[in-house]
Design a protein around this motif. Sequence first.
Motif, PDB file in Angstrom:
ATOM      1  N   SER A 342      -7.294  12.665   1.854  1.00  0.00           N
ATOM      2  CA  SER A 342      -7.250  12.015   0.885  1.00  0.00           C
ATOM      3  C   SER A 342      -5.656  12.711   0.371  1.00  0.00           C
ATOM      4  CB  SER A 342      -7.716  11.511  -0.499  1.00  0.00           C
ATOM      5  OG  SER A 342      -8.642  11.209   0.547  1.00  0.00           O
ATOM      6  N   VAL A 343      -4.381  11.687  -0.106  1.00  0.00           N
ATOM      7  CA  VAL A 343      -3.379  11.478  -0.681  1.00  0.00           C
ATOM      8  C   VAL A 343      -3.228  10.418  -1.447  1.00  0.00           C
ATOM      9  CG1 VAL A 343      -1.510  12.761   1.251  1.00  0.00           C
ATOM     10  CG2 VAL A 343      -1.892  10.357   0.530  1.00  0.00           C
ATOM     11  N   VAL A 344      -2.841  11.017  -2.627  1.00  0.00           N
ATOM     12  CA  VAL A 344      -2.442  10.062  -4.886  1.00  0.00           C
ATOM     13  C   VAL A 344      -1.445  10.089  -5.016  1.00  0.00           C
ATOM     14  CG1 VAL A 344      -3.764  10.071  -6.503  1.00  0.00           C
ATOM     15  CG2 VAL A 344      -5.340  10.415  -4.065  1.00  0.00           C
ATOM     16  N   GLY A 345      -1.045   8.730  -5.142  1.00  0.00           N
ATOM     17  CA  GLY A 345       0.272   8.797  -6.586  1.00  0.00           C
ATOM     18  C   GLY A 345       0.804   7.499  -6.436  1.00  0.00           C
ATOM     19  N   LEU A 346       0.546   7.607  -7.870  1.00  0.00           N
ATOM     20  CA  LEU A 346       1.061   6.062  -8.445  1.00  0.00           C
ATOM     21  C   LEU A 346       2.783   5.783  -8.184  1.00  0.00           C
ATOM     22  CD1 LEU A 346       0.500   6.904 -12.424  1.00  0.00           C
ATOM     23  CD2 LEU A 346      -0.765   4.939 -10.713  1.00  0.00           C
ATOM     24  N   GLY A 347       3.763   6.349  -7.089  1.00  0.00           N
ATOM     25  CA  GLY A 347       4.462   5.948  -7.123  1.00  0.00           C
ATOM     26  C   GLY A 347       4.533   5.313  -5.206  1.00  0.00           C
ATOM     27  N   MET A 348       3.739   5.292  -4.519  1.00  0.00           N
ATOM     28  CA  MET A 348       2.944   4.788  -3.651  1.00  0.00           C
ATOM     29  C   MET A 348       3.594   2.811  -3.395  1.00  0.00           C
ATOM     30  SD  MET A 348      -0.505   5.668  -1.397  1.00  0.00           S
ATOM     31  CE  MET A 348      -0.938   7.378  -1.573  1.00  0.00           C
ATOM     32  N   ALA A 349       2.864   2.837  -4.957  1.00  0.00           N
ATOM     33  CA  ALA A 349       2.761   1.540  -4.790  1.00  0.00           C
ATOM     34  C   ALA A 349       4.101   0.976  -4.674  1.00  0.00           C
ATOM     35  CB  ALA A 349       2.211   1.065  -5.856  1.00  0.00           C
ATOM     36  N   ARG A 350       5.123   1.924  -5.439  1.00  0.00           N
ATOM     37  CA  ARG A 350       6.649   1.214  -4.737  1.00  0.00           C
ATOM     38  C   ARG A 350       7.683   1.662  -3.913  1.00  0.00           C
ATOM     39  NH1 ARG A 350       9.071   3.071 -11.157  1.00  0.00           N
ATOM     40  NH2 ARG A 350       7.295   1.451 -12.126  1.00  0.00           N
ATOM     41  N   GLN A 351       6.677   2.021  -3.109  1.00  0.00           N
ATOM     42  CA  GLN A 351       7.371   2.970  -1.634  1.00  0.00           C
ATOM     43  C   GLN A 351       6.609   2.407  -0.263  1.00  0.00           C
ATOM     44  OE1 GLN A 351       9.566   6.913  -1.782  1.00  0.00           O
ATOM     45  NE2 GLN A 351       9.135   7.502  -3.951  1.00  0.00           N
ATOM     46  N   THR A 352       7.644   1.949   0.534  1.00  0.00           N
ATOM     47  CA  THR A 352       6.563   1.738   2.235  1.00  0.00           C
ATOM     48  C   THR A 352       6.387   2.798   2.263  1.00  0.00           C
ATOM     49  OG1 THR A 352       8.977   1.241   2.821  1.00  0.00           O
ATOM     50  CG2 THR A 352       7.820  -0.910   1.500  1.00  0.00           C
ATOM     51  N   GLY A 353       6.200   2.946   4.212  1.00  0.00           N
ATOM     52  CA  GLY A 353       6.177   3.591   4.485  1.00  0.00           C
ATOM     53  C   GLY A 353       5.302   5.085   4.476  1.00  0.00           C
ATOM     54  N   VAL A 354       4.150   4.672   3.593  1.00  0.00           N
ATOM     55  CA  VAL A 354       3.462   6.434   3.286  1.00  0.00           C
ATOM     56  C   VAL A 354       2.630   6.726   4.086  1.00  0.00           C
ATOM     57  CG1 VAL A 354       2.220   6.424   1.366  1.00  0.00           C
ATOM     58  CG2 VAL A 354       3.989   5.856   1.372  1.00  0.00           C
ATOM     59  N   ALA A 355       2.185   5.590   4.739  1.00  0.00           N
ATOM     60  CA  ALA A 355       0.714   5.070   4.996  1.00  0.00           C
ATOM     61  C   ALA A 355       1.381   6.083   6.987  1.00  0.00           C
ATOM     62  CB  ALA A 355      -0.055   3.832   5.843  1.00  0.00           C
TER      63      ALA A 355
END
Length: 590
Positions: A342-355
């Motif tokens: 797993s990867v975790v981060g609050l910043g994920m909700a604000r940035q695209t292309g993480v997956a």
Amino acid sequence: MGILVQKFGGTSVADAEKIMAAARRAILAQRQGRQVVMVVSAMGHTTDHLVDLARQITRDPPAREMDMLLSTGEQVSVALMAMAIHAMGHKAISFTGGQLGIHTDATHTKARIRSISTDRIRQALDDGCIVIAAGFQGVSDTADITTLGRGGSDTTAVALAAALRAEQCEIYTDVDGVYTTDPRLVPEARRMSRIGYDEMLELATAGAGVMHNRSIEFAKRFSVPVHVRSSFSDNPGTVISWLPESRAVPVCGAALIQKEARLTVRGVPDRPGAAAAIFTRLASRNIPMDMIVQNVATQGRADISFTVFQEDLPAALRIVEEVGKELGTEGAGYDENVAKTSVVGLGMARQTGVAERLFSALAEKEINILMITTSEIKISVLVDRGQALESLRTVHAAFALDQAPPPMEDETLPAVNGKNDRDRIIGRLHGMEDLVIESIALDETQGRVTIADIPDRPGLAARLFRQVSQAGVNVDMIVQSVGREGKAAMSFTMPESAYEAALDTASRFSREIGAGVPTGEPRVAKLSVSGTGLKSHISVASRTFRALAEAEVNAEMISTSEVRLNVVVQGNEGRRAAEALHKEFAEELI
């Protein structure tokens, strides 16, 4: 005088020298003007030794007697700690869990804290004593000794800090803070200066072993700052609070659970109540589920996959086979050679292309993804256990977690509003560890695309979401279920306005790889149940699906995390589903 709670784990009090060192830390804090409560674990491997002794007597010891036995370990530690402080010329008094006023339910070996009476502790503090509290234990209404299970001393410490309105809870351990991942597995791992509650909760249940999730639930529920520090150095450690280290990067940490097993119930009738029947039976047997994935049904039947701890696999398999016969499913399968990264981060909700970035990194290493589940701040993938360590190292490098993120521009802590007010929450709860539902949200602005019969080989998820990103489509929820006969199925949601572009992209992708013709719905409804304790209260999933079934609403997609459970239903059923969930969780909703 402010109150400081200090917790010392087993390695921190393993011998007389270490006990004296811990005592000196408490005395220093008192000299600096604090009232000090120390929570102490059993010395070293004492608990393991006691468990081994019990097993030498019987293979199936009564749970009540195990609590009587295991609680003695902490009683030795607290007495020795009080003696050490007295020997240094300071006042101290030791208390067992019952003497402290920690009242629990009657679930032996896994008790939950209901309340804490602080009068005796406060009197001792006012008398100038350092209070030495036995971790891991409490007492039931029938005056029986109970223990709190895994991470029990951490839970005791944070619960006492909440009840006493302590300024901070310090957790002293054999590591000097919370790292971006386990430094024993990834030497490049970096110590974080701080981390948010939700990030820590997700990492704790995803495999990070520094803190147990129940203690972080307490910390978040009652807004207790937790400072994780080394017992053996003066390094600054890591502060767990509402404030993350950074929101400029999408991922703050990665974690691995190696001892998981995957079960798949094949051909579940696509009707309201089918999933609820499975999850309710598992919850009634106290079997916690981790990843839960249900993809969109084809020909009136759906496959539901979920993971459990490996030791729970035999019991879980018996249950799904029993329920499968009652529901008329097409059978069940399992794989006990899997692991979850797993990867975790609050910043994920604000940035695209993480997956896409995650999937591409794994594809470059030819690591095949067996299951995918996503939430707003976590992406989890199931892989073959033989590739587990490589998958962790790969994602850690892909997100450059060894490098410190840019500092936050705004370091102001969020205002502690009504949702996080201790008095208000305590007034609503029957017990300090009760489930707290913070919100039940309904999003009626999404579409859904499903691709079936995807060849089950490395790299295809990365390829799909690279093309989706290039088409300008922002993806929200992603679910990949375990395939049949070498084929997998994947569903994802996106803004309703991007549905046609997503469907066109999926169609081209399917033709390129020889997958099935994509299907979709231009308008679906996504329900998100957010709160604290969603994983430790294992009945949340079964209650959710039972409530939907009673409202005659069928779940099309499911994904879960520590702080959020997401369900996708047909667009015209969204409001009815939301009403059903509000009714089901009315007592827990704050």
